[in-house]
Design a protein around this motif. Structure first.
Motif, PDB file in Angstrom:
ATOM      1  N   GLY A  93       0.809  -1.179   0.000  1.00 40.59           N
ATOM      2  CA  GLY A  93       0.000   0.000   0.000  1.00 40.59           C
ATOM      3  C   GLY A  93       0.859   1.253   0.000  1.00 40.59           C
ATOM      4  N   TYR A  94       0.211   2.349  -0.244  1.00 40.07           N
ATOM      5  CA  TYR A  94       0.847   3.652  -0.271  1.00 40.07           C
ATOM      6  C   TYR A  94       0.097   4.595   0.648  1.00 40.07           C
ATOM      7  N   CYS A  95       0.813   5.554   1.237  1.00 39.40           N
ATOM      8  CA  CYS A  95       0.151   6.546   2.066  1.00 39.40           C
ATOM      9  C   CYS A  95       0.837   7.888   1.920  1.00 39.40           C
ATOM     10  N   CYS A  96       0.078   8.945   2.235  1.00 40.92           N
ATOM     11  CA  CYS A  96       0.624  10.290   2.165  1.00 40.92           C
ATOM     12  C   CYS A  96      -0.249  11.220   2.997  1.00 40.92           C
ATOM     13  N   VAL A  97       0.299  12.382   3.311  1.00 39.32           N
ATOM     14  CA  VAL A  97      -0.468  13.471   3.896  1.00 39.32           C
ATOM     15  C   VAL A  97      -0.608  14.521   2.811  1.00 39.32           C
ATOM     16  N   LEU A  98      -1.851  14.890   2.528  1.00 40.30           N
ATOM     17  CA  LEU A  98      -2.138  15.909   1.522  1.00 40.30           C
ATOM     18  C   LEU A  98      -2.517  17.205   2.225  1.00 40.30           C
ATOM     19  N   THR A  99      -2.049  18.326   1.681  1.00 45.27           N
ATOM     20  CA  THR A  99      -2.326  19.625   2.268  1.00 45.27           C
ATOM     21  C   THR A  99      -3.111  20.482   1.283  1.00 45.27           C
ATOM     22  N   GLN A 100      -4.225  21.043   1.752  1.00 46.05           N
ATOM     23  CA  GLN A 100      -4.994  22.003   0.967  1.00 46.05           C
ATOM     24  C   GLN A 100      -4.228  23.327   1.008  1.00 46.05           C
ATOM     25  N   LYS A 101      -3.703  23.768  -0.140  1.00 46.63           N
ATOM     26  CA  LYS A 101      -2.855  24.959  -0.159  1.00 46.63           C
ATOM     27  C   LYS A 101      -3.561  26.202   0.377  1.00 46.63           C
ATOM     28  N   SER A 102      -4.823  26.376   0.034  1.00 47.06           N
ATOM     29  CA  SER A 102      -5.507  27.612   0.417  1.00 47.06           C
ATOM     30  C   SER A 102      -5.804  27.701   1.914  1.00 47.06           C
ATOM     31  N   THR A 103      -5.940  26.551   2.578  1.00 46.00           N
ATOM     32  CA  THR A 103      -6.308  26.566   4.000  1.00 46.00           C
ATOM     33  C   THR A 103      -5.221  26.002   4.914  1.00 46.00           C
ATOM     34  N   GLY A 104      -4.295  25.242   4.356  1.00 40.93           N
ATOM     35  CA  GLY A 104      -3.274  24.594   5.160  1.00 40.93           C
ATOM     36  C   GLY A 104      -3.770  23.351   5.884  1.00 40.93           C
ATOM     37  N   GLU A 105      -5.019  22.951   5.620  1.00 41.27           N
ATOM     38  CA  GLU A 105      -5.570  21.758   6.277  1.00 41.27           C
ATOM     39  C   GLU A 105      -4.996  20.499   5.639  1.00 41.27           C
ATOM     40  N   ASN A 106      -4.818  19.483   6.475  1.00 37.95           N
ATOM     41  CA  ASN A 106      -4.219  18.227   6.035  1.00 37.95           C
ATOM     42  C   ASN A 106      -5.191  17.067   6.150  1.00 37.95           C
ATOM     43  N   ILE A 107      -5.003  16.090   5.269  1.00 40.35           N
ATOM     44  CA  ILE A 107      -5.675  14.792   5.388  1.00 40.35           C
ATOM     45  C   ILE A 107      -4.644  13.700   5.130  1.00 40.35           C
ATOM     46  N   PHE A 108      -4.887  12.556   5.702  1.00 42.73           N
ATOM     47  CA  PHE A 108      -4.043  11.381   5.498  1.00 42.73           C
ATOM     48  C   PHE A 108      -4.789  10.445   4.557  1.00 42.73           C
ATOM     49  N   VAL A 109      -4.089   9.918   3.548  1.00 44.16           N
ATOM     50  CA  VAL A 109      -4.707   9.006   2.580  1.00 44.16           C
ATOM     51  C   VAL A 109      -3.817   7.778   2.432  1.00 44.16           C
ATOM     52  N   MET A 110      -4.446   6.607   2.493  1.00 41.32           N
ATOM     53  CA  MET A 110      -3.740   5.342   2.286  1.00 41.32           C
ATOM     54  C   MET A 110      -4.529   4.508   1.281  1.00 41.32           C
ATOM     55  N   ILE A 111      -3.811   3.965   0.308  1.00 40.54           N
ATOM     56  CA  ILE A 111      -4.420   3.145  -0.744  1.00 40.54           C
ATOM     57  C   ILE A 111      -3.722   1.791  -0.735  1.00 40.54           C
ATOM     58  N   SER A 112      -4.502   0.722  -0.923  1.00 43.68           N
ATOM     59  CA  SER A 112      -3.881  -0.600  -0.967  1.00 43.68           C
ATOM     60  C   SER A 112      -4.675  -1.539  -1.868  1.00 43.68           C
ATOM     61  N   HIS A 113      -4.031  -2.625  -2.216  1.00 39.57           N
ATOM     62  CA  HIS A 113      -4.672  -3.729  -2.918  1.00 39.57           C
ATOM     63  C   HIS A 113      -4.499  -4.953  -2.040  1.00 39.57           C
ATOM     64  N   GLY A 114      -5.617  -5.492  -1.546  1.00 40.91           N
ATOM     65  CA  GLY A 114      -5.573  -6.587  -0.592  1.00 40.91           C
ATOM     66  C   GLY A 114      -5.042  -7.880  -1.172  1.00 40.91           C
ATOM     67  N   CYS A 115      -4.377  -8.612  -0.330  1.00 41.40           N
ATOM     68  CA  CYS A 115      -3.827  -9.921  -0.672  1.00 41.40           C
ATOM     69  C   CYS A 115      -4.961 -10.910  -0.959  1.00 41.40           C
ATOM     70  N   LEU A 116      -4.723 -11.861  -1.852  1.00 42.66           N
ATOM     71  CA  LEU A 116      -5.742 -12.870  -2.155  1.00 42.66           C
ATOM     72  C   LEU A 116      -5.842 -13.930  -1.063  1.00 42.66           C
ATOM     73  N   ASP A 117      -4.790 -14.129  -0.282  1.00 45.03           N
ATOM     74  CA  ASP A 117      -4.765 -15.118   0.785  1.00 45.03           C
ATOM     75  C   ASP A 117      -5.495 -14.568   2.016  1.00 45.03           C
ATOM     76  N   ALA A 118      -6.538 -15.267   2.479  1.00 46.15           N
ATOM     77  CA  ALA A 118      -7.367 -14.778   3.587  1.00 46.15           C
ATOM     78  C   ALA A 118      -6.575 -14.606   4.877  1.00 46.15           C
ATOM     79  N   ASP A 119      -5.673 -15.532   5.176  1.00 42.82           N
ATOM     80  CA  ASP A 119      -4.878 -15.419   6.403  1.00 42.82           C
ATOM     81  C   ASP A 119      -3.966 -14.193   6.355  1.00 42.82           C
ATOM     82  N   LYS A 120      -3.354 -13.950   5.207  1.00 41.25           N
ATOM     83  CA  LYS A 120      -2.482 -12.783   5.054  1.00 41.25           C
ATOM     84  C   LYS A 120      -3.295 -11.493   5.136  1.00 41.25           C
ATOM     85  N   ARG A 121      -4.496 -11.480   4.544  1.00 43.15           N
ATOM     86  CA  ARG A 121      -5.349 -10.280   4.622  1.00 43.15           C
ATOM     87  C   ARG A 121      -5.613  -9.916   6.078  1.00 43.15           C
TER      88      ARG A 121
END
Length: 146
Positions: A1-29
């Motif tokens: 997966g990937y993650c980042c903190v994004l900042t709204q330039k006009s307000t300086g407000e931040n959000i955290f975003v994480m994206i992933s693709h789940g494993c096909l193996d149920a135990d690993k998930r």
């Protein structure tokens, strides 16, 4: 997966975003589900509104999904029915005869923390009679308050 903190330039407000693709193996998930929580805590120590999305390859009853929901919120489960647009299933397997409200699998999610969902959309649009992918896009609009 990937993650980042994004900042709204006009307000300086931040959000955290994480994206992933789940494993096909149920135990690993299930094993990785706790790791995603740890990643959010490590890379979002300020508690910014947080979003975790992707094809997680886990049905709602899957042990990984149960673990996700101990930390993350799921707009599909928390919003009233009139705020949910589109079918239940997000995986169509290119099967045009599949009843996505009955037979399909929900594998794609937009989880969140510290925000207020306004809707949940699973877009089942067809292009020239076909799905663009074997998964349907999902999204939610959120209000972020300080």
């Amino acid at each position: 997966g990937y993650c980042c903190v994004l900042t709204q330039k006009s307000t300086g407000e931040n959000i955290f975003v994480m994206i992933s693709h789940g494993c096909l193996d149920a135990d690993k998930r299930a094993e990785y589900a706790a790791i995603y929580e740890a990643v959010e805590k490590a890379y979002n120590p300020n508690g910014y509104p947080a979003f975790f999305a992707g094809d997680l390859n886990a049905r709602p009853s899957d042990p990984a999904s149960v673990i996700y929901r101990t930390y993350w919120n799921d707009p599909y489960r928390e919003l009233p029915g009139d705020k949910i647009i589109g079918p239940f299933a997000t995986y169509n397997g290119f099967n045009l005869k599949l009843n996505l409200d009955v037979d399909g699998r929900r594998l794609d999610y937009v989880y969140y923390r510290n925000a207020t969902p306004q809707n949940y959309v699973c877009n089942d649009k067809k292009y020239e009679g076909y799905y663009a992918s074997d998964h349907l896009p999902v999204y939610s609009d959120f209000v972020i308050t300080k």
